[in-house]
Design a protein around this motif. Structure first.
Motif, PDB file in Angstrom:
ATOM      1  N   ALA A 294       0.840  -1.211   0.000  1.00 61.53           N
ATOM      2  CA  ALA A 294       0.000   0.000   0.000  1.00 61.53           C
ATOM      3  C   ALA A 294       0.872   1.257   0.000  1.00 61.53           C
ATOM      4  O   ALA A 294       0.563   2.244  -0.680  1.00 61.53           O
ATOM      5  N   SER A 295       1.997   1.206   0.750  1.00 62.16           N
ATOM      6  CA  SER A 295       2.902   2.356   0.797  1.00 62.16           C
ATOM      7  C   SER A 295       3.540   2.609  -0.557  1.00 62.16           C
ATOM      8  O   SER A 295       3.737   3.767  -0.964  1.00 62.16           O
ATOM      9  N   VAL A 296       3.893   1.533  -1.260  1.00 62.33           N
ATOM     10  CA  VAL A 296       4.518   1.670  -2.573  1.00 62.33           C
ATOM     11  C   VAL A 296       3.560   2.371  -3.540  1.00 62.33           C
ATOM     12  O   VAL A 296       3.967   3.257  -4.305  1.00 62.33           O
ATOM     13  N   ILE A 297       2.283   1.987  -3.500  1.00 62.10           N
ATOM     14  CA  ILE A 297       1.298   2.622  -4.389  1.00 62.10           C
ATOM     15  C   ILE A 297       1.143   4.102  -4.044  1.00 62.10           C
ATOM     16  O   ILE A 297       1.175   4.972  -4.923  1.00 62.10           O
ATOM     17  N   LEU A 298       0.986   4.394  -2.752  1.00 62.83           N
ATOM     18  CA  LEU A 298       0.840   5.790  -2.330  1.00 62.83           C
ATOM     19  C   LEU A 298       2.082   6.607  -2.675  1.00 62.83           C
ATOM     20  O   LEU A 298       1.989   7.743  -3.151  1.00 62.83           O
ATOM     21  N   ASN A 299       3.259   6.010  -2.426  1.00 64.14           N
ATOM     22  CA  ASN A 299       4.502   6.742  -2.647  1.00 64.14           C
ATOM     23  C   ASN A 299       4.931   6.768  -4.107  1.00 64.14           C
ATOM     24  O   ASN A 299       5.998   7.322  -4.422  1.00 64.14           O
ATOM     25  N   GLN A 315       5.008  25.602  -2.871  1.00 63.31           N
ATOM     26  CA  GLN A 315       5.789  25.007  -1.781  1.00 63.31           C
ATOM     27  C   GLN A 315       5.333  25.447  -0.396  1.00 63.31           C
ATOM     28  O   GLN A 315       5.260  24.634   0.527  1.00 63.31           O
ATOM     29  N   ALA A 316       5.070  26.729  -0.221  1.00 65.67           N
ATOM     30  CA  ALA A 316       4.720  27.241   1.103  1.00 65.67           C
ATOM     31  C   ALA A 316       3.426  26.598   1.608  1.00 65.67           C
ATOM     32  O   ALA A 316       3.344  26.166   2.766  1.00 65.67           O
ATOM     33  N   PHE A 317       2.427  26.486   0.734  1.00 70.82           N
ATOM     34  CA  PHE A 317       1.157  25.886   1.150  1.00 70.82           C
ATOM     35  C   PHE A 317       1.330  24.407   1.452  1.00 70.82           C
ATOM     36  O   PHE A 317       0.805  23.888   2.442  1.00 70.82           O
ATOM     37  N   VAL A 318       2.102  23.706   0.611  1.00 72.12           N
ATOM     38  CA  VAL A 318       2.303  22.272   0.816  1.00 72.12           C
ATOM     39  C   VAL A 318       3.076  22.011   2.107  1.00 72.12           C
ATOM     40  O   VAL A 318       2.886  20.986   2.765  1.00 72.12           O
ATOM     41  N   ALA A 319       3.952  22.934   2.497  1.00 71.63           N
ATOM     42  CA  ALA A 319       4.662  22.787   3.766  1.00 71.63           C
ATOM     43  C   ALA A 319       3.673  22.724   4.930  1.00 71.63           C
ATOM     44  O   ALA A 319       3.813  21.904   5.846  1.00 71.63           O
ATOM     45  N   TYR A 320       2.650  23.582   4.904  1.00 70.08           N
ATOM     46  CA  TYR A 320       1.620  23.545   5.944  1.00 70.08           C
ATOM     47  C   TYR A 320       0.831  22.237   5.883  1.00 70.08           C
ATOM     48  O   TYR A 320       0.486  21.641   6.918  1.00 70.08           O
ATOM     49  N   VAL A 321       0.537  21.779   4.667  1.00 74.60           N
ATOM     50  CA  VAL A 321      -0.179  20.505   4.498  1.00 74.60           C
ATOM     51  C   VAL A 321       0.627  19.371   5.113  1.00 74.60           C
ATOM     52  O   VAL A 321       0.089  18.505   5.818  1.00 74.60           O
ATOM     53  N   ASN A 322       1.943  19.374   4.868  1.00 78.89           N
ATOM     54  CA  ASN A 322       2.804  18.321   5.408  1.00 78.89           C
ATOM     55  C   ASN A 322       2.844  18.335   6.927  1.00 78.89           C
ATOM     56  O   ASN A 322       2.849  17.278   7.567  1.00 78.89           O
ATOM     57  N   ILE A 323       2.884  19.517   7.513  1.00 80.35           N
ATOM     58  CA  ILE A 323       2.900  19.614   8.975  1.00 80.35           C
ATOM     59  C   ILE A 323       1.649  18.963   9.555  1.00 80.35           C
ATOM     60  O   ILE A 323       1.716  18.163  10.495  1.00 80.35           O
ATOM     61  N   CYS A 325      -0.667  16.858   8.016  1.00 81.59           N
ATOM     62  CA  CYS A 325      -0.897  15.447   7.671  1.00 81.59           C
ATOM     63  C   CYS A 325       0.114  14.524   8.339  1.00 81.59           C
ATOM     64  O   CYS A 325      -0.248  13.445   8.818  1.00 81.59           O
ATOM     65  N   TYR A 326       1.375  14.924   8.374  1.00 83.71           N
ATOM     66  CA  TYR A 326       2.407  14.056   8.915  1.00 83.71           C
ATOM     67  C   TYR A 326       2.536  14.141  10.431  1.00 83.71           C
ATOM     68  O   TYR A 326       2.606  13.127  11.117  1.00 83.71           O
ATOM     69  N   TYR A 327       2.542  15.369  10.944  1.00 80.80           N
ATOM     70  CA  TYR A 327       2.918  15.548  12.345  1.00 80.80           C
ATOM     71  C   TYR A 327       1.729  15.782  13.269  1.00 80.80           C
ATOM     72  O   TYR A 327       1.876  15.739  14.486  1.00 80.80           O
ATOM     73  N   VAL A 328       0.555  16.047  12.709  1.00 86.07           N
ATOM     74  CA  VAL A 328      -0.658  16.161  13.528  1.00 86.07           C
ATOM     75  C   VAL A 328      -1.508  14.899  13.399  1.00 86.07           C
ATOM     76  O   VAL A 328      -2.149  14.467  14.361  1.00 86.07           O
ATOM     77  N   VAL A 329      -1.482  14.284  12.199  1.00 85.92           N
ATOM     78  CA  VAL A 329      -2.280  13.071  11.955  1.00 85.92           C
ATOM     79  C   VAL A 329      -1.411  11.812  12.033  1.00 85.92           C
ATOM     80  O   VAL A 329      -1.638  10.929  12.864  1.00 85.92           O
ATOM     81  N   GLY A 330      -0.404  11.710  11.179  1.00 87.08           N
ATOM     82  CA  GLY A 330       0.337  10.459  10.997  1.00 87.08           C
ATOM     83  C   GLY A 330       1.099   9.988  12.216  1.00 87.08           C
ATOM     84  O   GLY A 330       0.880   8.870  12.706  1.00 87.08           O
ATOM     85  N   ILE A 331       1.992  10.814  12.748  1.00 89.55           N
ATOM     86  CA  ILE A 331       2.835  10.386  13.868  1.00 89.55           C
ATOM     87  C   ILE A 331       2.027  10.137  15.139  1.00 89.55           C
ATOM     88  O   ILE A 331       2.189   9.083  15.772  1.00 89.55           O
ATOM     89  N   PRO A 332       1.143  11.060  15.566  1.00 84.68           N
ATOM     90  CA  PRO A 332       0.344  10.773  16.774  1.00 84.68           C
ATOM     91  C   PRO A 332      -0.482   9.500  16.639  1.00 84.68           C
ATOM     92  O   PRO A 332      -0.561   8.701  17.578  1.00 84.68           O
ATOM     93  N   GLN A 359      -2.035  13.373   3.058  1.00 85.57           N
ATOM     94  CA  GLN A 359      -1.318  14.351   2.254  1.00 85.57           C
ATOM     95  C   GLN A 359      -1.580  14.151   0.765  1.00 85.57           C
ATOM     96  O   GLN A 359      -1.783  15.104   0.013  1.00 85.57           O
ATOM     97  N   THR A 360      -1.591  12.880   0.326  1.00 83.81           N
ATOM     98  CA  THR A 360      -1.855  12.583  -1.080  1.00 83.81           C
ATOM     99  C   THR A 360      -3.242  13.043  -1.491  1.00 83.81           C
ATOM    100  O   THR A 360      -3.429  13.624  -2.571  1.00 83.81           O
ATOM    101  N   CYS A 361      -4.233  12.817  -0.615  1.00 80.47           N
ATOM    102  CA  CYS A 361      -5.610  13.243  -0.911  1.00 80.47           C
ATOM    103  C   CYS A 361      -5.712  14.759  -1.026  1.00 80.47           C
ATOM    104  O   CYS A 361      -6.392  15.285  -1.917  1.00 80.47           O
ATOM    105  N   VAL A 362      -5.032  15.467  -0.135  1.00 88.95           N
ATOM    106  CA  VAL A 362      -5.073  16.939  -0.179  1.00 88.95           C
ATOM    107  C   VAL A 362      -4.423  17.445  -1.465  1.00 88.95           C
ATOM    108  O   VAL A 362      -4.970  18.330  -2.147  1.00 88.95           O
ATOM    109  N   LEU A 363      -3.247  16.880  -1.804  1.00 90.11           N
ATOM    110  CA  LEU A 363      -2.572  17.306  -3.031  1.00 90.11           C
ATOM    111  C   LEU A 363      -3.415  16.973  -4.260  1.00 90.11           C
ATOM    112  O   LEU A 363      -3.490  17.770  -5.212  1.00 90.11           O
ATOM    113  N   LEU A 364      -4.060  15.802  -4.245  1.00 92.58           N
ATOM    114  CA  LEU A 364      -4.908  15.412  -5.372  1.00 92.58           C
ATOM    115  C   LEU A 364      -6.079  16.366  -5.518  1.00 92.58           C
ATOM    116  O   LEU A 364      -6.432  16.790  -6.621  1.00 92.58           O
TER     117      LEU A 364
END
Length: 397
Positions: A294-299, A315-323, A325-332, A359-364
């Motif tokens: 599943a990770s391979v498909i997403l990545n 870039q600036a907007f995607v940086a906020y998206v990454n914060i 998706c990754y650090y508020v949703v994924g890691i916790p 993150q992929t859904c937001v970018l899509l």
């Protein structure tokens, strides 16, 4: 930070502002070489920093020595990365590949000679890494000086020192966007070290992360290709072509990722033995294979969408998206599932998938909702504001 050039050089090339490509590259050199100065102190005091975070004296000593020897490579990469983006924006890929191939062959031979045959050990490895990187820098720059880039390189210019702050802001946004993605996977491996049977968990997760990393190397090819194409087409004022390019590369990357995921799933009983002789590690890798697939498909899709973002200058907007998706949703979520619900390494990976998926859904969603005509207009404004015709006309006046 050099990824800002993917936006600016690509859009300037598309708009026919070829003379600005060399200026943008020089601006990036100034910013990155300046950034290297504070980073250099991390290399100089690596031994003390490693001891401070609890590493053993021997590891700290040797890593610190290696870091000091690697300082020249730091500055070589600060020069090399902008050159890469400068050449990529003009689709001069073959020469980059040829220079890299020669560098790898020389690196292999001389690494063996210095490290093993002459017994230089770690110092020999550092010397060859430095030499290899500087060989690439010099070879690529000589190619540029040879006149093969036409108007894109008109020599060194004082215009490189103009509007540096705007360039710095885009560079920092690019750095934050990319670092947050890279650190995300590293943090998950770090957390795995606190699980029960940590050695097995870290081994299995590292094997899977290496496989994902290999797949991402291919996806980064899609990333670079779509970044260049989107920036070129927007700069040239061809929004429909940019949109069509995004559709083609997205479908291609998904197909590629799905194929690789199927290969992993079919060979899930065989491939773990290639990485470890431990039956416990092999078993855990086997159990993690569905998540790995599943990770391979997403990545495969996610880097492609990130390339679209870089090409369009988001870039600036995607940086906020990454914060978020990754650090508020994924890691916790990964920590809760892994430790609170005792799912172990699987729980950590579920969290990683959730963050990457979000993150992929937001970018899509961003790509689907994009007004490409508006983006082409923004690209034209950016070129004029940061050194295109407007700046040239002002200077002449």
């Amino acid at each position: 930070m050099g990824s800002a050039l993917e936006t600016l050089c690509g859009q300037a090339y598309g708009a026919g502002q070829l003379d600005m490509l060399g200026v943008y590259m020089q601006r990036s050199w100034i910013i990155l070489l300046t950034t290297c100065i504070p980073l250099m102190f991390l290399y100089i005091f690596a031994t003390q920093l490693l001891r401070l975070i609890g590493q053993t004296p021997d590891i700290s000593k040797w890593a610190g020595m290696f870091s000091i020897w690697m300082i020249p490579q730091l500055f070589a990469y600060a020069l090399n990365f902008p050159i890469q983006k400068f050449l990529q924006s003009q689709s001069k890929i073959i020469v980059m590949a040829a220079i890299s191939a020669v560098a790898v062959l020389l690196h292999l031979f001389f690494s063996w000679l210095l490290m093993l045959k002459l017994g230089w050990g770690l110092v020999g490895g550092a010397v060859m890494l430095n030499a290899s990187w500087w060989f690439v820098v010099v070879a690529q720059f000589l190619y540029i000086l040879g006149g093969t880039c036409g108007e894109a390189w008109n020599g060194f210019s004082f215009k490189a020192f103009q509007n540096l702050w705007g360039f710095v802001k885009l560079s920092l946004a690019s750095a934050i966007m990319l670092c947050l993605e890279f650190w995300y996977m590293m943090v998950l491996i770090l957390f795995a070290g606190y699980l029960k049977d940590a050695e097995i968990a870290v081994d299995a997760l590292s094997i899977c992360m290496n496989i994902v990393g290999w797949m991402i190397m291919v996806s980064l090819g899609f990333n670079a290709a779509i970044s260049v194409r989107v920036s070129n087409e927007l700069g040239a004022g061809r929004p429909r072509t940019a949109k069509f390019s995004v559709l083609v590369v997205a479908i291609t990357s998904i197909f590629f990722g799905t194929f690789l995921a199927l290969v992993l799933f079919v060979a899930r009983k065989q491939y773990p033995a290639l990485f470890s002789a431990s039956e416990e590690v092999q078993k855990l890798v086997y159990e993690l294979t569905p998540l790995l697939a599943a990770s391979v498909i997403l990545n495969s899709l996610q880097p492609t969408l990130s390339g679209v973002a870089v090409g369009a200058g988001w870039q600036a907007f995607v940086a906020y998206v990454n914060i978020v998706c990754y650090y508020v949703v994924g890691i916790p979520l990964g920590l809760i599932l892994g430790f609170k619900f005792n799912l172990g390494v699987k729980g950590i990976w579920y969290g990683m998938l959730a963050g990457t998926g979000a993150q992929t859904c937001v970018l899509l969603w961003m790509v689907i909702r994009t007004n490409w005509n508006k983006e082409a207009s923004i690209a034209g404004t950016r070129i004029k504001e940061w050194g295109g015709r407007k700046e040239t006309e002002t200077a002449n006046t």
